[in-house]
Enzyme design. Sequence first.
Site, PDB file in Angstrom:
ATOM      1  N   SER A 217       1.180  -1.173  -0.174  1.00 29.23           N
ATOM      2  CA  SER A 217       0.339   0.241  -0.069  1.00 29.23           C
ATOM      3  C   SER A 217       1.249   1.588   0.021  1.00 29.23           C
ATOM      4  CB  SER A 217      -1.194   0.299   0.896  1.00 29.23           C
ATOM      5  OG  SER A 217      -2.167   0.899   1.550  1.00 29.23           O
ATOM      6  N   GLY A 219      -0.418   4.454  -0.067  1.00 24.91           N
ATOM      7  CA  GLY A 219      -1.662   5.562   0.472  1.00 24.91           C
ATOM      8  C   GLY A 219      -2.269   5.941  -0.862  1.00 24.91           C
ATOM      9  N   GLY A 222      -1.379   4.756  -4.335  1.00 25.25           N
ATOM     10  CA  GLY A 222      -2.020   3.702  -5.016  1.00 25.25           C
ATOM     11  C   GLY A 222      -1.624   2.528  -3.715  1.00 25.25           C
ATOM     12  N   GLY A 248      -6.660   0.345   5.501  1.00 29.38           N
ATOM     13  CA  GLY A 248      -5.705  -0.851   4.686  1.00 29.38           C
ATOM     14  C   GLY A 248      -6.572  -1.801   4.941  1.00 29.38           C
ATOM     15  N   ASP A 249      -6.970  -2.254   6.159  1.00 26.98           N
ATOM     16  CA  ASP A 249      -7.966  -3.323   5.902  1.00 26.98           C
ATOM     17  C   ASP A 249      -9.187  -3.417   5.231  1.00 26.98           C
ATOM     18  OD1 ASP A 249      -6.666  -3.035   8.764  1.00 26.98           O
ATOM     19  OD2 ASP A 249      -8.214  -1.882   9.566  1.00 26.98           O
TER      20      ASP A 249
END
Length: 303
Positions: A217, A219, A222, A248-249
């Site tokens: 990830s 942020g 992308g 993120g989950d």
Amino acid sequence: MILTVTLNLALDVTYQVPAVDWDGVNRVGAVHRRAGGKGVNVARVLAALGQEVLVTGLAGGPTGRAIEEDLRAARLPSALCAIAADSRTTLAVCETGAASGVRRTALFNEPGPEVTADELTAFVRHYTSLVAAADAVVISGSLPRGVPDGIYATLADLAGVPVIVDADGEPLRHAPKGRPAVVKPNAEELGRAVPGGTPAEGAQALRGQGAEAVVVSLGADGLLAVTGEGTFRARMPYPVVGNPTGAGDALVAGLALGLVEPAPWPDRLRRAAALGAAAVAAPVAGEFDRNVYADVHPKIVIT
């Protein structure tokens, strides 16, 4: 069924305030209290998308009972393993930015309870019985005290079905040994696990240690995915401002769908990135804004 594993379950508390005065009294506009931990957030998103899920992990004390009660109220199926120590609480202070239109969030995460060797052994037996009915497993979040750093690799190795591991620090460094289908760090976590080099080099290093694919990830920039089918980048069309807790989950939930509903990597990444962005627009972790998802999804560029 997708089994989500959260060894360091939490009661997540979110305060929404117009602005934070660190030297004075703050009036909280809204309070949200709900069962949390990364795997619970993943399960909420998957359930909202119509997937069958089961939440497992370690829970104890009054806070553990509050976590179980909230899971029942949310109609999230769970099979938790009891421990003696009290589960943790996390606090997110979300500044809504009424004056400037900018939102910021500060997170305060307790370390979690002390888990005994006997309690961990009981959990591993419990997990083995649950995973027999699962199509995929998501193992994510921090470890409570007393749990060895290699536990995620152990659980991945025992699963017998595709596993996603979302971790940081030593648990992330050990995770590839369990040969998970996907390891999902963010750029900072990857840098700590594999110091030096580019994100692509770090991701390739984790693949070389046993992970089938590594999705990083980045942020607002992308995603980067290093897979057996090649390396892919998912670029976002615009930044989404809001509460990043749980983004993120939601992204991991999208990747988990790719394990039970097989699709080409570009399609998996587009869905995962869009869910992550839509979660930023939602007020609390475990939710996502369907309108933002619908708008962002077709505009994500995969190269």
